[in-house]
Design a protein around this motif. Structure first.
Motif, short mmCIF file in Angstrom:
data_model
loop_
_atom_site.label_atom_id
_atom_site.label_comp_id
_atom_site.label_asym_id
_atom_site.label_seq_id
_atom_site.Cartn_x
_atom_site.Cartn_y
_atom_site.Cartn_z
N ARG B 49 0.86 -1.24 0.09
CA ARG B 49 0.14 0.01 -0.26
C ARG B 49 0.87 1.32 -0.03
O ARG B 49 0.72 2.29 -0.83
CB ARG B 49 -0.73 0.11 1.20
N LEU B 50 1.95 1.30 0.82
CA LEU B 50 2.69 2.52 0.99
C LEU B 50 3.41 2.71 -0.12
O LEU B 50 3.85 3.80 -0.54
CB LEU B 50 3.65 2.24 2.33
N LEU B 51 3.97 1.83 -1.03
CA LEU B 51 4.68 1.73 -2.15
C LEU B 51 3.71 1.99 -3.23
O LEU B 51 4.26 2.50 -4.52
CB LEU B 51 5.35 0.46 -2.48
N ARG B 122 -0.02 11.68 15.21
CA ARG B 122 0.15 12.98 15.71
C ARG B 122 0.24 14.14 14.50
O ARG B 122 -0.14 15.08 14.61
CB ARG B 122 1.54 13.27 16.40
N HIS B 123 0.67 13.59 13.40
CA HIS B 123 0.87 14.21 12.21
C HIS B 123 -0.16 13.83 11.02
O HIS B 123 0.54 13.57 10.01
CB HIS B 123 2.32 14.46 11.83
N ARG B 124 -1.14 13.30 11.41
CA ARG B 124 -1.87 12.29 10.25
C ARG B 124 -2.08 13.26 9.05
O ARG B 124 -1.76 12.45 8.05
CB ARG B 124 -3.30 12.49 10.92
N GLN B 125 -2.21 14.73 9.02
CA GLN B 125 -2.54 15.28 7.68
C GLN B 125 -1.27 15.54 6.90
O GLN B 125 -1.20 15.23 5.58
CB GLN B 125 -2.99 16.62 7.98
N ALA B 126 0.03 15.48 7.78
CA ALA B 126 1.06 15.59 7.01
C ALA B 126 1.42 14.28 6.31
O ALA B 126 2.06 13.93 5.17
CB ALA B 126 2.40 15.85 7.84
N TRP B 127 1.24 13.07 6.90
CA TRP B 127 1.40 11.84 6.46
C TRP B 127 0.48 11.53 5.38
O TRP B 127 0.94 11.03 4.17
CB TRP B 127 1.42 10.73 7.41
N ASP B 128 -0.56 12.07 5.23
CA ASP B 128 -1.79 11.81 4.34
C ASP B 128 -1.43 12.72 2.75
O ASP B 128 -2.18 12.57 2.14
CB ASP B 128 -3.10 11.99 4.56
N ALA B 129 -0.88 13.82 3.21
CA ALA B 129 -0.31 14.75 1.90
C ALA B 129 0.66 14.02 1.17
O ALA B 129 1.29 13.04 1.23
CB ALA B 129 0.35 16.00 2.63
N PRO B 130 0.85 14.66 -0.23
CA PRO B 130 1.76 14.11 -1.00
C PRO B 130 3.38 13.78 -0.64
O PRO B 130 3.88 12.91 -0.82
CB PRO B 130 1.88 15.10 -2.19
N GLU B 131 3.61 14.98 0.21
CA GLU B 131 4.90 14.66 0.66
C GLU B 131 5.06 13.43 1.65
O GLU B 131 6.14 12.79 1.82
CB GLU B 131 5.57 15.85 1.34
N GLY B 132 4.11 13.27 2.35
CA GLY B 132 3.77 12.16 3.43
C GLY B 132 3.84 10.85 2.66
O GLY B 132 4.37 9.99 3.12
N ARG B 133 3.22 10.77 1.54
CA ARG B 133 3.10 9.86 0.55
C ARG B 133 4.41 9.16 0.23
O ARG B 133 4.74 8.06 -0.08
CB ARG B 133 2.04 9.83 -0.66
N ALA B 135 7.24 10.22 1.53
CA ALA B 135 8.10 9.51 2.71
C ALA B 135 7.88 8.15 3.16
O ALA B 135 8.67 7.41 3.75
CB ALA B 135 8.05 10.68 3.69
N ALA B 136 6.66 7.84 2.77
CA ALA B 136 6.04 6.44 3.29
C ALA B 136 6.67 5.29 2.46
O ALA B 136 6.79 4.14 3.00
CB ALA B 136 4.82 6.28 3.22
#
Lengths: 166, 161
Positions: B49-51, B122-133, B135-136
């Protein structure tokens, strides 16, 4: 009788003797087999748990199956191939091993269960796709699948127990 | 230290019972393998999923959090079955480098998943944003490789006696 001849022939092939002779080949192929089988069993368990209405209840069954099954098939291919290589290396011994034969029977039953489920119950999935607790036929298929695959893992471990010291 | 611990365990009645009752160790090993199956399959699905290789179109946090949440109970089952195996054959495990390496990797994996879960909560929105994707993705690869390494070590304990 003919099957024994086939097993002896398999054992005599180049790659079979290579696996027997090299120290590291059998362990390496066995490790690949373990990695692949854990993916097969674990991924099938995810589908079965959804069919039983235990996990991922908020996700449609078709979504869970669509996501999981590609992984299951790739892993199964790897497990079957590595398993066949391991079998070839000592085909005569394995083919007369009780736990190994029982494992093959369980694998066949798991296949039948899967075919029956996909051919009959799953045809109607649009009716119960989003339901948290699928109908009895689906739950039964999930439960049977889980039990069979747990049995397959136990049999697989017992093959190692009865055929070698490792 | 491992030498003392393993000698002490070897002398206990529990060790005697487990090792003399022939079905205990293979049964516990089978349960251990089933636990590994659940953890590794879930981790692999999470990595896919993350990839971005998965058919599920969930956000990073929705994809990861449920899996990370129940990783810990699964690890407890693995630990308990592992404990039975160590008690029944202390020398085979405690004096084995591959086993010790596996324990280190398990600790790393457990801590890493805990940290990741905390960060995602804690940083849900950051992870769900394109940059977060983005980094994931390496996170997905790392977790997958970690678990492969752990399983390989697990099998190779038998071959590095």
């Amino acid at each position: 009788m003919g099957f024994m001849v086939f097993c002896k022939w398999l054992e005599g092939l180049g790659y079979s003797s290579a696996i027997r002779d090299a120290d590291w080949l059998f362990p390496t192929i066995e490790t690949v087999h373990v990695l692949a089988l854990t993916l097969v069993v674990g991924s099938i368990a995810r589908v079965d748990l959804r069919l039983l209405g235990i996990t991922s209840r908020q996700r449609p069954v078709t979504h869970v199956i669509a996501e999981v099954l590609p992984l299951t098939w790739v892993a199964f291919g790897l497990a079957a191939f590595s398993g066949f290589l391991l079998f070839s290396s000592a085909a005569v011994k394995y083919s007369s091993d009780g736990p190994f034969r029982f494992k093959l029977v369980l694998l066949a039953l798991a296949g039948v269960n899967m075919i029956l489920f996909h051919g009959v119950t799953y045809r109607q999935v649009s009716k119960w796709d989003a339901v948290a607790r699928p109908p009895a036929a689906a739950r039964v298929a999930g439960a049977i699948s889980l039990l069979l695959w747990i049995g397959i893992v136990f049999c697989g471990r017992w093959v190692g127990f009865t055929t070698s010291a490792l | 230290m491992m030498m003392y611990l393993s000698r002490w365990l070897q002398a206990t009645w529990l060790c005697d019972y487990f090792s003399s009752t022939s079905w205990v160790v293979p049964t516990v090993q089978s349960i251990h393998i089933l636990g590994v199956a659940l953890v590794f399959a879930s981790m692999s699905l999470l990595s896919l999923r993350l990839l971005g290789f998965s058919s599920s179109r969930q956000s990073v946090s929705v994809a990861a959090l449920p899996t990370l949440a129940w990783l810990w109970p699964a690890l407890v089952v693995l630990l308990l079955t592992g404990l039975v195996m160590v008690v029944s054959e202390p020398e085979r495990e405690l004096l084995n480098q591959t086993f010790l390496l596996k324990m280190v990797l398990v600790a790393v994996a457990a801590v890493a998943s805990g940290l990741l879960r905390r960060s995602m909560l804690r940083h849900r929105q950051a992870w769900d944003a394109p940059e977060g994707r983005k980094a994931a993705k390496p996170v997905g690869v790392l977790f997958f490789l970690l678990w492969v390494a752990i399983i390989v070590c697990g099998r190779w304990i038998a071959y590095t006696q």
